[in-house]
Design an enzyme around this catalytic site. Structure first.
Site, PDB file in Angstrom:
ATOM      1  N   THR A  15      12.388  16.972  34.729  1.00 57.96           N
ATOM      2  CA  THR A  15      13.666  16.787  35.419  1.00 57.96           C
ATOM      3  C   THR A  15      14.221  18.079  36.007  1.00 57.96           C
ATOM      4  OG1 THR A  15      14.889  17.069  33.350  1.00 57.96           O
ATOM      5  CG2 THR A  15      14.291  14.811  33.992  1.00 57.96           C
ATOM      6  N   GLY A  16      13.638  19.222  35.688  1.00 61.75           N
ATOM      7  CA  GLY A  16      14.076  20.484  36.271  1.00 61.75           C
ATOM      8  C   GLY A  16      13.662  20.605  37.724  1.00 61.75           C
ATOM      9  N   GLN A  18      11.815  22.894  39.359  1.00 66.81           N
ATOM     10  CA  GLN A  18      10.388  23.140  39.561  1.00 66.81           C
ATOM     11  C   GLN A  18       9.542  21.978  39.043  1.00 66.81           C
ATOM     12  OE1 GLN A  18       8.958  25.702  41.252  1.00 66.81           O
ATOM     13  NE2 GLN A  18      11.070  26.272  41.771  1.00 66.81           N
ATOM     14  N   THR A  95       4.524  28.778  32.009  1.00 65.69           N
ATOM     15  CA  THR A  95       5.603  29.722  31.714  1.00 65.69           C
ATOM     16  C   THR A  95       5.078  31.142  31.465  1.00 65.69           C
ATOM     17  OG1 THR A  95       6.672  27.878  30.574  1.00 65.69           O
ATOM     18  CG2 THR A  95       7.655  30.049  30.297  1.00 65.69           C
ATOM     19  N   GLU A  96       5.757  32.122  32.067  1.00 68.26           N
ATOM     20  CA  GLU A  96       5.478  33.519  31.738  1.00 68.26           C
ATOM     21  C   GLU A  96       6.671  34.112  30.994  1.00 68.26           C
ATOM     22  OE1 GLU A  96       5.152  36.218  35.065  1.00 68.26           O
ATOM     23  OE2 GLU A  96       6.304  34.875  36.357  1.00 68.26           O
ATOM     24  N   GLU A 210      -9.682  40.907  36.746  1.00 70.62           N
ATOM     25  CA  GLU A 210      -8.742  42.008  36.940  1.00 70.62           C
ATOM     26  C   GLU A 210      -9.024  43.063  35.889  1.00 70.62           C
ATOM     27  OE1 GLU A 210      -4.771  40.603  36.537  1.00 70.62           O
ATOM     28  OE2 GLU A 210      -4.847  39.313  38.306  1.00 70.62           O
ATOM     29  N   HIS A 247      -0.208  41.561  36.660  1.00 69.03           N
ATOM     30  CA  HIS A 247      -0.143  40.747  35.456  1.00 69.03           C
ATOM     31  C   HIS A 247       0.048  41.593  34.199  1.00 69.03           C
ATOM     32  CE1 HIS A 247      -2.504  37.445  37.717  1.00 69.03           C
ATOM     33  NE2 HIS A 247      -1.225  37.152  37.681  1.00 69.03           N
TER      34      HIS A 247
END
Length: 294
Positions: A15-16, A18, A95-96, A210, A247
């Site tokens: 529902t957010g 994003q 999520t970060e 990386e 990152h």
């Protein structure tokens, strides 16, 4: 960890802003979104699917294959534990900036369960022509086209660029696996490489790594025994020591996780490493030409 057509997907945080935006994109791409989670709106419907009070409630009949987490950092731990308790096998954690102690707890719980975590800080997974889970442009036919190259990337943006090049080269992708850019992640480069090696649709692998950590070196140990060709690009060649580049996981300390060690390990295992990302698709096209891999 590879999305397949028909896999049922639960969106935690649907529902957010994003969550709802990307749910619509996933649905438009063919992803089988079967429900969402928001404890305050349980019993409602959004975007044609029911909202549940928890992942456990949503998976009461064991019918959820994948959950995707659109939850802020401080609440992410509870959401992931909910998905683990629901026995959902694949949990895509977008999520970060999740607190480190929460991430450690999440991974410990996942290891003791049947759940696999992709991420945190992942852009998600894509199977062109079938669907995607996360925040990748999975419905963009210029970028993603059904094909034979499996793509592994810490970076969503760099992974998107490589997929665009593969599509323009006429190769397409069998699957995209975004493993995430955090220092502590649930699915490693080696894990993703094993999955693509076992995938019958994948004829070759594009590995985008990386600097920082030892995941590429660990993947090289496995790549040594593969019959499918692997071509890699390692970002961060010019990065100064002890600097975090992009990152959270891309930090080199005392030479550990440096560009040279990663490239040397991969090349010793028979992996071709390109100097620039735009060389990667061309290298794979040459390997998969009629005179190359059958």
């Amino acid at each position: 960890m590879i999305y397949r057509s028909g896999h049922s997907v639960l969106v935690q945080g649907i529902t957010g802003k994003q969550g709802s935006f990307w749910t619509q994109n996933m649905q438009a791409c063919g992803t089988n979104v079967v429900g969402g989670v928001n404890p305050k709106r349980a019993g409602e419907r959004i975007l044609g699917v029911p909202i549940y009070g928890s992942a456990v409630d949503a998976a009461w009949d064991g019918a959820i294959d994948i959950s995707v987490i659109f939850i802020p950092p401080l609440q992410a731990r509870a959401a992931v534990i909910d998905a683990i308790d629901a026995r959902i096998r694949t949990i895509v954690v977008l999520t970060e900036h999740i607190p480190t102690r929460d991430i450690v707890d999440i991974h410990a719980r996942a290891r003791a369960s049947q759940s696999r975590i992709i991420g945190p800080n992942t852009a998600g997974i894509v199977t062109p022509g079938e669907g995607f889970v996360g925040i990748m442009p999975g419905g963009n036919a210029e970028v993603f086209q059904p094909g034979s190259v499996g793509v592994i990337s810490r970076s969503g943006s760099l992974g998107t660029l490589i997929c665009l090049d593969l599509s323009r080269a006429g190769l397409g992708q069998s699957a995209f696996i975004g493993i995430g850019g955090d220092p502590l992640i649930g699915t490693t480069t080696r894990d993703a490489l094993i999955a693509l090696d076992r995938d019958p649709r994948t004829r070759a692998v594009a590995l985008i790594g990386e600097i920082g950590g030892s995941m590429e070196e660990d993947a090289a140990d496995y790549a040594r025994g593969m019959t499918k060709p692997v071509v890699a690009f390692i970002a961060g060649r010019a990065a100064p020591p002890d600097k975090k580049m992009g990152h959270a996981g891309a930090i080199v300390s005392g030479g550990r996780g440096g560009y040279d060690s990663k490239r040397a390990a991969l090349e010793a295992a028979g992996v071709r490493v390109t100097d620039t990302p735009n060389e990667l698709a061309r290298a794979l096209a040459g390997l998969l030409a009629p005179s190359g891999v059958a």
